[in-house]
Write an enzyme that holds these catalytic residues in place. Structure first.
Site, mmCIF file in Angstrom:
data_model
loop_
_atom_site.group_PDB
_atom_site.id
_atom_site.type_symbol
_atom_site.label_atom_id
_atom_site.label_comp_id
_atom_site.label_asym_id
_atom_site.label_seq_id
_atom_site.Cartn_x
_atom_site.Cartn_y
_atom_site.Cartn_z
ATOM 1 N N ASP A 99 5.156 20.277 0.048
ATOM 2 C CA ASP A 99 5.569 18.878 0.134
ATOM 3 C C ASP A 99 5.017 18.086 -1.046
ATOM 4 O O ASP A 99 4.094 18.528 -1.724
ATOM 5 C CB ASP A 99 5.045 18.258 1.439
ATOM 6 N N MET A 153 2.089 6.204 7.245
ATOM 7 C CA MET A 153 3.445 5.819 6.788
ATOM 8 C C MET A 153 3.806 4.383 7.180
ATOM 9 O O MET A 153 4.917 4.133 7.651
ATOM 10 C CB MET A 153 4.484 6.784 7.390
ATOM 11 N N LYS A 181 9.922 14.838 -0.335
ATOM 12 C CA LYS A 181 10.921 13.790 -0.176
ATOM 13 C C LYS A 181 10.479 12.534 -0.890
ATOM 14 O O LYS A 181 10.830 11.442 -0.505
ATOM 15 C CB LYS A 181 11.112 13.521 1.319
HETATM 16 C C1 LIG Z 1 4.680 12.639 6.309
HETATM 17 S S1 LIG Z 1 3.103 11.984 6.665
HETATM 18 C C2 LIG Z 1 2.158 13.439 6.584
HETATM 19 C C3 LIG Z 1 0.841 13.344 7.285
HETATM 20 C C4 LIG Z 1 0.048 14.616 7.175
HETATM 21 N N1 LIG Z 1 0.686 15.678 7.923
HETATM 22 C C5 LIG Z 1 -1.399 14.454 7.607
HETATM 23 O O1 LIG Z 1 -1.802 15.035 8.614
HETATM 24 O O2 LIG Z 1 -2.139 13.770 6.910
HETATM 25 C C6 LIG Z 1 2.722 11.175 5.161
HETATM 26 C C7 LIG Z 1 1.735 10.052 5.357
HETATM 27 O O3 LIG Z 1 0.419 10.579 5.528
HETATM 28 C C8 LIG Z 1 -0.517 9.698 4.954
HETATM 29 N N2 LIG Z 1 -1.201 10.395 3.877
HETATM 30 C C9 LIG Z 1 -1.031 11.650 3.466
HETATM 31 N N3 LIG Z 1 -1.903 11.975 2.498
HETATM 32 C C10 LIG Z 1 -2.647 10.869 2.283
HETATM 33 C C11 LIG Z 1 -3.732 10.554 1.425
HETATM 34 N N4 LIG Z 1 -4.235 11.453 0.587
HETATM 35 N N5 LIG Z 1 -4.254 9.317 1.489
HETATM 36 C C12 LIG Z 1 -3.785 8.397 2.348
HETATM 37 N N6 LIG Z 1 -2.759 8.644 3.189
HETATM 38 C C13 LIG Z 1 -2.205 9.858 3.165
HETATM 39 C C14 LIG Z 1 0.259 8.485 4.452
HETATM 40 O O4 LIG Z 1 0.312 7.551 5.493
HETATM 41 C C15 LIG Z 1 1.602 9.108 4.205
HETATM 42 O O5 LIG Z 1 2.631 8.130 4.200
#
Ligand SMILES: C[S@@+](CC[C@H](N)C(=O)[O-])C[C@H]1O[C@@H](n2cnc3c(N)ncnc32)[C@H](O)[C@@H]1O
Length: 262
Positions: free
Chosen positions: A45, A179, A67
Protein backbone atom coordinates in the site's frame (compact mmCIF):
# COMPACT_ATOMS: atom_id res chain seq x y z
CA UNK A 1 18.32 -19.16 16.98
CA UNK A 2 17.86 -17.51 13.57
CA UNK A 3 14.96 -15.45 12.26
CA UNK A 4 13.96 -18.32 9.95
CA UNK A 5 13.72 -20.65 12.94
CA UNK A 6 11.41 -18.22 14.73
CA UNK A 7 9.08 -17.77 11.76
CA UNK A 8 6.72 -20.26 10.12
CA UNK A 9 7.69 -21.38 6.60
CA UNK A 10 6.62 -19.06 3.78
CA UNK A 11 5.45 -21.65 1.27
CA UNK A 12 5.30 -21.01 -2.49
CA UNK A 13 1.73 -20.43 -3.65
CA UNK A 14 0.68 -18.73 -0.41
CA UNK A 15 -0.03 -15.15 0.61
CA UNK A 16 1.08 -13.44 3.81
CA UNK A 17 -1.07 -10.45 4.79
CA UNK A 18 1.41 -8.49 6.85
CA UNK A 19 1.20 -5.30 8.87
CA UNK A 20 4.19 -3.04 8.23
CA UNK A 21 3.50 -0.74 11.18
CA UNK A 22 3.24 3.05 10.95
CA UNK A 23 6.62 3.73 9.33
CA UNK A 24 9.61 3.20 11.60
CA UNK A 25 11.20 -0.11 10.52
CA UNK A 26 12.05 -0.74 14.18
CA UNK A 27 8.35 -1.38 14.76
CA UNK A 28 8.20 -4.30 12.31
CA UNK A 29 7.55 -7.74 13.77
CA UNK A 30 10.10 -10.50 13.28
CA UNK A 31 7.56 -12.35 11.13
CA UNK A 32 7.26 -9.27 8.89
CA UNK A 33 11.04 -9.06 8.63
CA UNK A 34 11.25 -12.72 7.68
CA UNK A 35 8.51 -12.27 5.08
CA UNK A 36 10.45 -9.37 3.52
CA UNK A 37 13.48 -11.64 3.24
CA UNK A 38 11.53 -14.57 1.73
CA UNK A 39 8.87 -13.09 -0.57
CA UNK A 40 8.98 -13.46 -4.36
CA UNK A 41 6.46 -10.64 -4.89
CA UNK A 42 5.58 -7.76 -2.57
CA UNK A 43 2.26 -6.00 -3.15
CA UNK A 44 2.21 -2.92 -0.94
CA UNK A 45 0.00 0.00 0.00
CA UNK A 46 0.93 3.66 -0.36
CA UNK A 47 1.53 4.16 3.34
CA UNK A 48 4.24 1.53 3.62
CA UNK A 49 7.42 3.42 4.47
CA UNK A 50 10.21 3.46 1.82
CA UNK A 51 12.70 2.34 4.48
CA UNK A 52 10.69 -0.87 4.82
CA UNK A 53 10.41 -1.39 1.07
CA UNK A 54 14.20 -1.05 0.93
CA UNK A 55 14.36 -4.23 3.02
CA UNK A 56 12.68 -6.40 0.35
CA UNK A 57 14.86 -9.30 -0.81
CA UNK A 58 16.97 -8.30 -3.83
CA UNK A 59 15.37 -9.80 -6.94
CA UNK A 60 11.84 -9.79 -5.54
CA UNK A 61 9.16 -8.03 -7.57
CA UNK A 62 7.63 -4.99 -5.87
CA UNK A 63 4.14 -3.86 -6.91
CA UNK A 64 2.27 -0.78 -5.69
CA UNK A 65 -1.41 -1.35 -4.94
CA UNK A 66 -2.06 1.87 -3.08
CA UNK A 67 -4.75 4.45 -3.50
CA UNK A 68 -2.82 7.65 -2.79
CA UNK A 69 0.05 9.75 -3.96
CA UNK A 70 -1.71 10.96 -7.11
CA UNK A 71 -2.09 7.41 -8.39
CA UNK A 72 -5.40 6.24 -9.78
CA UNK A 73 -7.47 4.38 -7.23
CA UNK A 74 -7.15 0.60 -7.53
CA UNK A 75 -10.37 -1.31 -6.87
CA UNK A 76 -10.19 -3.64 -3.88
CA UNK A 77 -11.36 -6.61 -5.99
CA UNK A 78 -8.55 -5.92 -8.48
CA UNK A 79 -5.98 -6.11 -5.67
CA UNK A 80 -7.45 -9.33 -4.28
CA UNK A 81 -7.60 -10.87 -7.77
CA UNK A 82 -3.93 -9.95 -8.29
CA UNK A 83 -2.97 -11.71 -5.04
CA UNK A 84 -4.88 -14.81 -6.15
CA UNK A 85 -3.25 -14.87 -9.60
CA UNK A 86 0.25 -14.47 -8.11
CA UNK A 87 -0.31 -17.20 -5.53
CA UNK A 88 -1.80 -19.58 -8.12
CA UNK A 89 1.35 -19.00 -10.20
CA UNK A 90 3.34 -20.45 -7.28
CA UNK A 91 4.77 -17.20 -5.90
CA UNK A 92 5.38 -16.41 -2.26
CA UNK A 93 3.21 -13.30 -2.09
CA UNK A 94 3.73 -10.68 0.61
CA UNK A 95 0.75 -8.35 0.88
CA UNK A 96 2.23 -5.51 2.89
CA UNK A 97 -0.12 -3.01 4.51
CA UNK A 98 0.51 0.03 6.67
CA UNK A 99 -0.13 -0.40 10.38
CA UNK A 100 -2.16 -3.49 11.17
CA UNK A 101 -3.81 -5.24 8.21
CA UNK A 102 -7.08 -5.71 10.09
CA UNK A 103 -7.51 -2.17 11.44
CA UNK A 104 -9.11 0.01 8.76
CA UNK A 105 -6.87 -1.83 6.29
CA UNK A 106 -9.40 -3.89 4.31
CA UNK A 107 -7.35 -6.95 5.23
CA UNK A 108 -10.57 -8.75 6.09
CA UNK A 109 -11.84 -8.39 2.53
CA UNK A 110 -8.58 -9.73 1.13
CA UNK A 111 -8.52 -12.66 3.55
CA UNK A 112 -12.09 -13.55 2.60
CA UNK A 113 -11.30 -13.32 -1.12
CA UNK A 114 -8.26 -15.57 -0.72
CA UNK A 115 -10.23 -18.08 1.33
CA UNK A 116 -13.01 -18.15 -1.27
CA UNK A 117 -10.41 -18.77 -4.00
CA UNK A 118 -8.83 -21.60 -1.99
CA UNK A 119 -5.51 -19.76 -1.57
CA UNK A 120 -3.71 -20.42 1.70
CA UNK A 121 -2.70 -17.35 3.64
CA UNK A 122 -1.29 -16.19 6.96
CA UNK A 123 -2.08 -12.96 8.77
CA UNK A 124 0.75 -11.15 10.54
CA UNK A 125 -0.45 -8.35 12.83
CA UNK A 126 1.32 -5.01 12.75
CA UNK A 127 1.56 -2.01 15.05
CA UNK A 128 -1.41 0.14 14.13
CA UNK A 129 -0.68 3.82 13.54
CA UNK A 130 -3.31 4.82 16.09
CA UNK A 131 -1.75 2.79 18.87
CA UNK A 132 1.78 3.82 17.87
CA UNK A 133 0.78 7.50 17.83
CA UNK A 134 -0.48 7.17 21.38
CA UNK A 135 2.42 5.23 22.87
CA UNK A 136 5.19 7.06 21.02
CA UNK A 137 3.94 10.31 22.55
CA UNK A 138 3.51 9.11 26.09
CA UNK A 139 -0.27 8.77 25.89
CA UNK A 140 -1.68 5.66 27.53
CA UNK A 141 -4.69 4.34 25.61
CA UNK A 142 -6.32 3.55 28.94
CA UNK A 143 -5.57 4.48 32.52
CA UNK A 144 -7.33 3.32 35.66
CA UNK A 145 -8.11 6.95 36.57
CA UNK A 146 -9.40 8.27 33.24
CA UNK A 147 -10.86 5.61 30.96
CA UNK A 148 -11.26 1.84 30.78
CA UNK A 149 -12.07 1.78 27.10
CA UNK A 150 -11.01 3.56 23.95
CA UNK A 151 -12.74 3.98 20.60
CA UNK A 152 -10.91 3.44 17.30
CA UNK A 153 -12.96 5.11 14.58
CA UNK A 154 -12.57 6.09 10.95
CA UNK A 155 -13.61 9.39 9.42
CA UNK A 156 -14.01 7.72 6.05
CA UNK A 157 -16.85 5.20 5.93
CA UNK A 158 -18.29 3.13 3.15
CA UNK A 159 -21.51 4.63 1.77
CA UNK A 160 -24.51 3.69 3.83
CA UNK A 161 -22.37 2.90 6.90
CA UNK A 162 -22.04 6.39 8.40
CA UNK A 163 -20.77 6.68 11.96
CA UNK A 164 -23.15 7.84 14.68
CA UNK A 165 -20.85 10.59 15.98
CA UNK A 166 -23.37 11.72 18.58
CA UNK A 167 -23.32 8.23 20.09
CA UNK A 168 -19.51 8.31 20.23
CA UNK A 169 -19.65 11.74 21.86
CA UNK A 170 -22.09 10.49 24.49
CA UNK A 171 -19.94 7.43 25.28
CA UNK A 172 -17.49 9.70 27.12
CA UNK A 173 -14.56 7.55 25.97
CA UNK A 174 -11.43 8.85 24.20
CA UNK A 175 -11.62 8.55 20.42
CA UNK A 176 -8.65 7.66 18.22
CA UNK A 177 -9.57 8.78 14.73
CA UNK A 178 -8.09 7.45 11.48
CA UNK A 179 -8.67 8.95 8.01
CA UNK A 180 -10.42 11.99 9.44
CA UNK A 181 -8.62 15.01 7.99
CA UNK A 182 -10.79 15.46 4.87
CA UNK A 183 -14.07 15.48 6.80
CA UNK A 184 -12.77 16.94 10.06
CA UNK A 185 -15.06 19.99 10.04
CA UNK A 186 -18.24 17.95 9.82
CA UNK A 187 -16.93 15.34 12.28
CA UNK A 188 -16.13 18.04 14.85
CA UNK A 189 -19.53 19.67 14.46
CA UNK A 190 -21.29 16.29 14.80
CA UNK A 191 -19.28 15.49 17.93
CA UNK A 192 -19.99 18.86 19.56
CA UNK A 193 -23.67 18.69 18.59
CA UNK A 194 -23.63 15.25 20.22
CA UNK A 195 -22.46 16.83 23.47
CA UNK A 196 -18.66 16.66 23.36
CA UNK A 197 -17.09 19.80 24.84
CA UNK A 198 -15.57 22.06 22.18
CA UNK A 199 -12.56 22.49 24.46
CA UNK A 200 -11.80 18.74 24.67
CA UNK A 201 -8.03 18.23 24.34
CA UNK A 202 -6.81 16.77 21.07
CA UNK A 203 -3.42 15.49 20.00
CA UNK A 204 -2.77 15.06 16.28
CA UNK A 205 0.14 13.03 14.99
CA UNK A 206 0.82 13.43 11.26
CA UNK A 207 3.11 10.91 9.50
CA UNK A 208 3.81 9.19 12.81
CA UNK A 209 7.23 7.56 13.23
CA UNK A 210 8.49 8.85 9.90
CA UNK A 211 11.01 11.60 9.12
CA UNK A 212 8.05 13.92 8.40
CA UNK A 213 6.31 13.41 11.73
CA UNK A 214 4.58 16.45 13.23
CA UNK A 215 2.62 16.67 16.47
CA UNK A 216 -0.07 19.23 17.19
CA UNK A 217 -1.79 19.83 20.53
CA UNK A 218 -5.11 21.62 20.21
CA UNK A 219 -8.71 21.92 21.35
CA UNK A 220 -11.41 20.03 19.49
CA UNK A 221 -12.91 23.20 17.99
CA UNK A 222 -9.53 24.25 16.54
CA UNK A 223 -9.26 21.19 14.29
CA UNK A 224 -11.19 22.52 11.26
CA UNK A 225 -8.97 25.63 11.07
CA UNK A 226 -5.77 23.61 11.59
CA UNK A 227 -6.79 21.28 8.76
CA UNK A 228 -7.76 24.18 6.46
CA UNK A 229 -4.34 25.75 7.10
CA UNK A 230 -2.59 22.46 6.35
CA UNK A 231 -1.10 22.25 9.84
CA UNK A 232 -3.06 19.05 10.33
CA UNK A 233 -2.67 16.93 7.22
CA UNK A 234 -2.90 13.31 6.07
CA UNK A 235 -1.88 10.78 7.09
CA UNK A 236 -2.87 11.69 10.60
CA UNK A 237 -4.16 10.21 13.81
CA UNK A 238 -6.44 12.40 15.91
CA UNK A 239 -6.60 11.56 19.61
CA UNK A 240 -9.65 13.19 21.18
CA UNK A 241 -10.25 13.14 24.93
CA UNK A 242 -8.66 13.60 28.32
CA UNK A 243 -5.82 11.18 27.54
CA UNK A 244 -4.56 13.65 24.89
CA UNK A 245 -3.42 15.93 27.73
CA UNK A 246 -1.07 13.26 29.10
CA UNK A 247 1.81 14.19 26.81
CA UNK A 248 1.85 17.80 28.01
CA UNK A 249 1.75 16.58 31.62
CA UNK A 250 4.71 14.22 31.14
CA UNK A 251 6.65 16.89 29.24
CA UNK A 252 6.07 19.45 32.01
CA UNK A 253 7.64 17.05 34.57
CA UNK A 254 10.60 16.36 32.29
CA UNK A 255 11.15 20.09 31.68
CA UNK A 256 11.00 20.76 35.42
CA UNK A 257 13.69 18.08 35.97
CA UNK A 258 15.87 19.67 33.32
CA UNK A 259 15.58 23.17 34.81
CA UNK A 260 16.35 21.74 38.30
CA UNK A 261 19.51 20.16 36.89
CA UNK A 262 20.61 23.38 35.13
C1 LIG B 1 -6.40 2.96 5.30
S1 LIG B 1 -6.02 3.48 6.92
C2 LIG B 1 -4.87 2.25 7.35
C3 LIG B 1 -4.67 2.09 8.83
C4 LIG B 1 -3.65 1.03 9.15
N1 LIG B 1 -4.15 -0.28 8.80
C5 LIG B 1 -3.21 1.06 10.61
O1 LIG B 1 -3.50 0.12 11.35
O2 LIG B 1 -2.55 2.02 10.99
C6 LIG B 1 -5.02 4.88 6.62
C7 LIG B 1 -5.03 5.85 7.77
O3 LIG B 1 -4.21 5.36 8.83
C8 LIG B 1 -3.60 6.45 9.49
N2 LIG B 1 -2.16 6.32 9.33
C9 LIG B 1 -1.47 5.37 8.71
N3 LIG B 1 -0.15 5.54 8.85
C10 LIG B 1 0.00 6.66 9.59
C11 LIG B 1 1.12 7.37 10.09
N4 LIG B 1 2.36 6.95 9.88
N5 LIG B 1 0.90 8.48 10.82
C12 LIG B 1 -0.35 8.91 11.08
N6 LIG B 1 -1.45 8.27 10.62
C13 LIG B 1 -1.28 7.17 9.90
C14 LIG B 1 -4.14 7.72 8.84
O4 LIG B 1 -5.29 8.11 9.54
C15 LIG B 1 -4.48 7.20 7.47
O5 LIG B 1 -5.43 8.04 6.83
Amino acid sequence: MTLTHLSPPFDPGTVWLVGAGPGDPGLLTLHALNALAMADVVVHDALVDPRILAMVRPGAIVEHAGKRGGRASVAQTTITDRLIVLAQAGQRVLRLKGGDPFIFGRGGEEALGLAQAGVFFRIVPGVSSGLASLAMHGIPATTRDTNHAVILATGHCAEGHETDWAALARAGIPIVLYMAVTHVASIVSSLTEGGLDAGTPVLVVCSATTADETVVEARLDELPRLAAEGIVHSPAILVIGAIAGFRAEILSHLLALRSDAA
